[in-house]
Design a protein around this motif. Structure first.
Motif, short mmCIF file in Angstrom:
data_model
loop_
_atom_site.label_atom_id
_atom_site.label_comp_id
_atom_site.label_asym_id
_atom_site.label_seq_id
_atom_site.Cartn_x
_atom_site.Cartn_y
_atom_site.Cartn_z
N LYS A 150 -1.73 -4.96 7.00
CA LYS A 150 -1.51 -6.24 6.30
C LYS A 150 0.08 -6.26 6.17
O LYS A 150 0.72 -5.24 6.06
CB LYS A 150 -2.06 -6.30 4.96
CG LYS A 150 -1.32 -7.46 4.10
CD LYS A 150 -2.25 -7.40 2.80
CE LYS A 150 -2.05 -6.32 1.93
NZ LYS A 150 -2.68 -6.42 0.71
N LEU A 151 0.72 -7.15 6.58
CA LEU A 151 2.35 -7.42 6.48
C LEU A 151 2.64 -8.35 5.41
O LEU A 151 1.80 -9.54 5.45
CB LEU A 151 2.85 -7.86 7.75
CG LEU A 151 4.39 -8.56 7.71
CD1 LEU A 151 5.28 -7.31 7.38
CD2 LEU A 151 4.66 -8.95 8.99
N SER A 152 3.22 -8.10 4.34
CA SER A 152 3.41 -9.05 3.13
C SER A 152 5.01 -9.11 3.07
O SER A 152 5.75 -8.24 2.94
CB SER A 152 2.96 -8.41 1.86
OG SER A 152 3.27 -9.13 0.92
N VAL A 153 5.26 -10.40 2.97
CA VAL A 153 6.72 -10.99 2.93
C VAL A 153 7.06 -11.37 1.63
O VAL A 153 6.48 -12.56 1.26
CB VAL A 153 7.33 -11.72 4.01
CG1 VAL A 153 8.73 -11.97 3.99
CG2 VAL A 153 7.06 -11.18 5.64
N GLU A 154 8.03 -10.85 0.79
CA GLU A 154 8.01 -11.44 -0.71
C GLU A 154 9.51 -11.60 -0.72
O GLU A 154 10.29 -11.64 0.11
CB GLU A 154 7.69 -10.38 -1.68
CG GLU A 154 6.09 -10.16 -1.52
CD GLU A 154 5.49 -9.05 -2.54
OE1 GLU A 154 6.36 -9.08 -3.87
OE2 GLU A 154 4.80 -8.11 -2.43
N ASN A 155 9.91 -12.07 -1.86
CA ASN A 155 11.27 -12.38 -2.19
C ASN A 155 12.08 -11.31 -2.05
O ASN A 155 13.44 -11.52 -1.45
CB ASN A 155 11.39 -13.19 -3.55
CG ASN A 155 10.79 -14.48 -3.75
OD1 ASN A 155 10.61 -15.15 -2.68
ND2 ASN A 155 10.27 -14.72 -4.83
N ASN A 156 11.83 -9.99 -2.56
CA ASN A 156 12.86 -9.13 -2.62
C ASN A 156 12.25 -7.78 -1.87
O ASN A 156 12.95 -6.93 -1.70
CB ASN A 156 12.86 -8.51 -4.21
CG ASN A 156 11.56 -8.26 -4.88
OD1 ASN A 156 10.51 -8.45 -4.32
ND2 ASN A 156 11.62 -7.86 -6.10
N LYS A 157 11.08 -7.87 -1.25
CA LYS A 157 10.85 -6.92 -0.29
C LYS A 157 9.92 -7.38 0.77
O LYS A 157 9.32 -8.45 0.63
CB LYS A 157 10.40 -5.75 -1.18
CG LYS A 157 8.63 -6.40 -1.58
CD LYS A 157 8.17 -5.10 -2.61
CE LYS A 157 6.79 -5.41 -3.06
NZ LYS A 157 6.15 -4.28 -3.68
N THR A 158 9.67 -6.32 1.82
CA THR A 158 8.66 -6.70 2.80
C THR A 158 7.97 -5.45 3.12
O THR A 158 8.52 -4.42 3.40
CB THR A 158 9.36 -7.09 4.39
OG1 THR A 158 10.30 -8.32 3.96
CG2 THR A 158 8.45 -7.22 5.35
N SER A 159 6.47 -5.35 3.00
CA SER A 159 5.78 -4.32 3.06
C SER A 159 4.65 -4.37 4.01
O SER A 159 4.15 -5.49 4.30
CB SER A 159 5.19 -3.90 1.68
OG SER A 159 4.23 -5.06 1.43
N ILE A 160 4.43 -3.30 4.80
CA ILE A 160 3.82 -3.04 5.86
C ILE A 160 2.63 -1.95 5.38
O ILE A 160 3.04 -0.81 5.20
CB ILE A 160 4.34 -2.99 7.28
CG1 ILE A 160 5.00 -4.01 7.60
CG2 ILE A 160 3.21 -2.86 8.24
CD1 ILE A 160 5.85 -3.76 9.00
N THR A 161 1.07 -2.15 5.30
CA THR A 161 0.40 -1.31 5.10
C THR A 161 -0.91 -1.22 6.19
O THR A 161 -1.19 -2.28 6.60
CB THR A 161 -0.42 -1.51 3.90
OG1 THR A 161 -1.05 -2.73 3.79
CG2 THR A 161 0.79 -1.44 2.65
N SER A 162 -1.28 -0.14 6.53
CA SER A 162 -2.32 -0.02 7.53
C SER A 162 -2.77 1.38 7.49
O SER A 162 -2.25 2.50 7.04
CB SER A 162 -1.71 -0.13 8.83
OG SER A 162 -2.75 -0.03 10.13
N ASP A 163 -4.01 1.49 7.60
CA ASP A 163 -5.06 2.59 7.58
C ASP A 163 -5.26 3.44 9.29
O ASP A 163 -5.54 4.53 9.12
CB ASP A 163 -6.43 2.33 7.14
CG ASP A 163 -6.40 2.05 5.75
OD1 ASP A 163 -5.36 2.34 5.07
OD2 ASP A 163 -7.46 1.36 5.21
N ILE A 164 -4.79 2.62 9.96
CA ILE A 164 -4.90 3.06 11.46
C ILE A 164 -3.60 3.32 11.99
O ILE A 164 -3.49 3.77 13.17
CB ILE A 164 -5.96 1.90 12.28
CG1 ILE A 164 -5.38 0.77 12.26
CG2 ILE A 164 -7.11 2.01 11.54
CD1 ILE A 164 -5.98 -0.19 13.12
N GLY A 165 -2.46 2.97 11.50
CA GLY A 165 -1.19 3.31 12.02
C GLY A 165 -0.72 1.78 12.59
O GLY A 165 -1.25 0.74 12.53
#
Length: 313
Positions: A147-162
């Motif tokens: 999952k790639l989440s783009v917000e106002n103050n941050k951008t986060s990428i989470t993954s269980d497989i790399g």
């Protein structure tokens, strides 16, 4: 009468025109005044009834009402599709369908959730930017557990497989979490990495730059088989306490300097036993092993019976 019978026996009696007219008039008069002529009494309950009656009639009415409701819903859906897709005499004004499976939006589109097909691609025109805007909500790209989440103050990428980032033109890998094949390096232009928890074999910097680890609260460095910190100069700057724990030993190899500006101290007139302070002396063996000795008297040394250094300290 005898004359009339005689005439009838010899043949039909011929009537004059006047007699025929009178006889016809009397017959018509009698027929018009007889209203029961040709009438046969009939019981209506025994007749065969036609049409929809009873339950069949009610069922027919329900089917007609259902068809009417479906027609109204179909009309509403048609109007919505016509208003959103903007279908006109020349086709759709807002999108294009191509034989290759490409769906192109020609105007600004307002959508909630998009589910692309397997191995689909979302992109923009060659000379135009692809602008995706969320109305007070983050923009989330998700595929499986990644999952790639783009917000106002941050951008986060989470993954269980790399994850892996590469240049689509040159196919060069820019960033990868496959540490068994590629060593972890920060991408070009990235000066710092902000993580809450990291599990790795080693952390190192370039030969020409320093490695700085900064935290707002507490930093815990733990190793299953020990922690080795090596460098030309190692400095620890803390606003609170520093705690070193080891199952076997703590070895400091090299010059060790401790700044006493923030260490608690007592005046020369205070007695050792006064106050709430419990004083310890930091001692070091010849091999670099550190240990503490509680201070119970003035000018007390490190020679105690149970020191870990043996005779040499």
């Amino acid at each position: 009468m005898a004359a009339a019978a005689a005439q009838s026996s010899n043949g039909p009696v011929k009537k004059s025109m006047r007699e025929k007219a009178v006889e016809r008039r009397n017959v018509n008069k009698e027929h018009n005044s007889n209203f029961k002529a040709g009438y046969i009494p009939i019981d209506e309950d025994r007749l065969h009834k036609t049409g929809l009656r009873g339950r069949k009639g009610n069922l027919a009415i329900c089917v007609i009402i259902l068809l009417f409701i479906l027609a109204v819903i179909n009309l509403i859906i048609t109007l919505v599709i016509w208003a959103v897709i903007r279908i006109g005499p020349n086709g759709c004004d807002s999108m294009e369908f191509h034989e290759s499976g490409l769906l192109r939006f020609k105007q600004v589109s307002d959508m909630g959730v998009i589910h692309p097909l397997y191995k689909s691609t979302v992109g923009g025109r060659r000379n135009e930017n692809l602008v995706i805007t969320g109305n007070n909500q983050p923009i989330v790209f998700q595929q499986g557990t990644t999952k790639l989440s783009v917000e106002n103050n941050k951008t986060s990428i989470t993954s269980d497989i790399g994850m892996q980032f590469f240049d689509p033109r040159t196919q060069n890998i820019l960033f990868s979490t496959d540490y068994e094949t590629h060593e972890f390096h920060l991408p070009s232009g990235v000066k710092s990495l902000n993580v809450q928890k990291a599990s790795t074999e080693r952390i190192t910097s370039n030969a020409t730059s320093d490695l700085n680890i900064k935290v707002d609260g507490h930093a815990i460095v733990r190793g299953n088989e020990g922690v080795f910190i090596m460098g030309k100069t190692i400095e620890f700057h803390m606003g609170g306490n520093m705690e070193l724990k080891a199952e076997n030993s703590i070895i400091l190899n090299g010059s060790v300097m401790v700044s006493t500006t923030r260490l608690p101290s007592s005046s020369s007139g205070d007695q050792l036993g006064s106050g709430d302070w419990v004083r310890y002396k930091l001692c070091m063996c010849a091999d670099g092993t550190l240990f503490k000795v509680q201070v119970t008297s003035q000018n007390m040394g490190c020679q105690i019976s149970d020191n870990p250094c043996g005779n040499t300290h």
